[in-house]
Design an enzyme around this catalytic site. Structure first.
Site, PDB file in Angstrom:
ATOM      1  N   HIS A 126      -0.776  -0.055  -9.859  1.00 27.09           N
ATOM      2  CA  HIS A 126      -1.433  -0.957  -8.913  1.00 27.09           C
ATOM      3  C   HIS A 126      -2.028  -2.155  -9.653  1.00 27.09           C
ATOM      4  O   HIS A 126      -3.189  -2.535  -9.453  1.00 27.09           O
ATOM      5  CB  HIS A 126      -2.509  -0.232  -8.110  1.00 27.09           C
ATOM      6  CG  HIS A 126      -2.715  -0.842  -6.751  1.00 27.09           C
ATOM      7  ND1 HIS A 126      -2.868  -0.105  -5.601  1.00 27.09           N
ATOM      8  CD2 HIS A 126      -2.785  -2.140  -6.354  1.00 27.09           C
ATOM      9  CE1 HIS A 126      -3.035  -0.900  -4.557  1.00 27.09           C
ATOM     10  NE2 HIS A 126      -2.982  -2.153  -4.996  1.00 27.09           N
TER      11      HIS A 126
ATOM     12  N   ARG B 272       0.842  -1.184   0.000  1.00 33.88           N
ATOM     13  CA  ARG B 272       0.000   0.000   0.000  1.00 33.88           C
ATOM     14  C   ARG B 272       0.888   1.248   0.000  1.00 33.88           C
ATOM     15  O   ARG B 272       1.933   1.276   0.652  1.00 33.88           O
ATOM     16  CB  ARG B 272      -0.928   0.024   1.223  1.00 33.88           C
ATOM     17  CG  ARG B 272      -2.056  -0.994   1.164  1.00 33.88           C
ATOM     18  CD  ARG B 272      -3.054  -0.634   0.078  1.00 33.88           C
ATOM     19  NE  ARG B 272      -4.208  -1.540   0.016  1.00 33.88           N
ATOM     20  CZ  ARG B 272      -4.287  -2.587  -0.775  1.00 33.88           C
ATOM     21  NH1 ARG B 272      -3.260  -2.918  -1.539  1.00 33.88           N
ATOM     22  NH2 ARG B 272      -5.375  -3.330  -0.797  1.00 33.88           N
TER      23      ARG B 272
ATOM     24  N   GLU C  15      -3.928   7.420  -4.972  1.00 36.01           N
ATOM     25  CA  GLU C  15      -4.077   6.743  -6.256  1.00 36.01           C
ATOM     26  C   GLU C  15      -5.309   7.280  -6.960  1.00 36.01           C
ATOM     27  O   GLU C  15      -6.331   7.491  -6.311  1.00 36.01           O
ATOM     28  CB  GLU C  15      -4.193   5.225  -6.054  1.00 36.01           C
ATOM     29  CG  GLU C  15      -2.905   4.593  -5.565  1.00 36.01           C
ATOM     30  CD  GLU C  15      -2.987   3.074  -5.453  1.00 36.01           C
ATOM     31  OE1 GLU C  15      -4.102   2.512  -5.616  1.00 36.01           O
ATOM     32  OE2 GLU C  15      -1.952   2.442  -5.208  1.00 36.01           O
TER      33      GLU C  15
END
Length: 278
Positions: free
Chosen positions: A241, A193, A222
């Site tokens: 991601h 993360r 993000e």
């Protein structure tokens, strides 16, 4: 969601949304990260929360190995310069490192961290790890992984690969102080993360050479803003991601989640490894 009994989600789930969904029995996360789900709110509303534990561990581990090698060999920079018509053979040599003989530290030794260790077996590296819960001796022996403290992990790793949860407890766990204690010229890989790493401190470490390079698949926030200084650094590999996003893993993850929904519909127990909120 407001009319559903079960939902399979990647989007944020708030307590207000749960409260407005009177039939909802189960929120099932696609994957394992539940930092965008209000777990306390789900408990108050009597809604179960489950994950697809282990279903994407292998593909995330593959991506982690990809980023380790790409960072050590400056893959994106080599590719970029060749597309610009440049042949930087001699320039690349002092920038690149071999993985052979290095110490690879794994922070977080759950399903993904263990899969990373398994896939490192053929690279002839030393594997160390840290996790709040130490693995059984037989797992350490099988994966040739040695348990160390967090301080030892940070100080001894040539490559540090992050596979720990996000959330308040781990926010900025890898900060300026941690970077200062890492080996000069080390590599950081983050498939966990974004909030686990202090981005500003990481940028400074990359600029100064304290970090040789980084491979990053997770960011805070993000999507990564185009204005982020990370986008201008040649010693950073960036992916959006996507560590767990491969076409041929969609069916296994979906099957895993829907089997849990069927279990609940039949009054059967969901595996403990999948349950987050009961």
């Amino acid at each position: 969601i407001r009319q559903s009994d079960f939902v399979l989600v990647t989007a944020p789930i708030t307590e207000q949304l749960l409260a407005e969904s009177p039939n909802l029995r189960l929120v099932h996360k696609w994957g394992i990260g539940v930092d965008k789900i209000d777990l306390e709110g789900a408990a108050r509303q009597g809604v179960y929360v489950a994950i697809t534990a282990g279903s994407n561990a292998a593909v995330v581990a593959e991506h982690s190995i990809l980023l380790i090698l790409a960072a050590m060999r400056r893959l994106s920079y080599a590719d970029k310069t060749m597309r610009e018509g440049k042949w930087i053979y001699t320039e690349l040599r002092p920038m690149c490192r071999r993985l052979l003989g290095k110490t690879v530290g794994i922070l977080g030794f759950g399903n993904i961290g263990r899969n990373v260790a398994q896939r490192l077996a053929g690279f002839e590296v030393e594997i160390i790890y840290h996790d709040p819960f130490r693995a059984p001796p037989e797992v350490e022996q099988r994966l040739n992984a040695r348990y160390v403290s967090l301080d030892e992990l940070i100080e001894q790793s040539d490559v540090l690969s992050l596979h720990c949860p996000g959330g308040a407890a781990n926010r900025n766990l890898i900060d300026a102080r941690a970077f200062a204690r890492m080996k000069r010229g080390s590599i950081l890989v983050n498939c966990a993360r974004g909030e686990v790493v202090d981005e500003k401190a990481m940028v400074e470490a990359l600029k100064s050479g304290q970090l040789l390079a980084a491979g990053l698949d997770a960011f805070e926030p993000e999507p990564l803003p185009a204005s982020s200084e990370l986008t201008s650094l040649d010693n950073v590999i960036l992916t959006p991601h996507t560590a767990g996003s491969v076409l041929d893993n969609v069916a296994p993850v979906a099957t895993h989640a829907f089997n849990n929904m069927l279990r609940m519909a039949r009054g059967e127990a969901i595996p403990k490894s999948d349950l987050v909120v009961v």
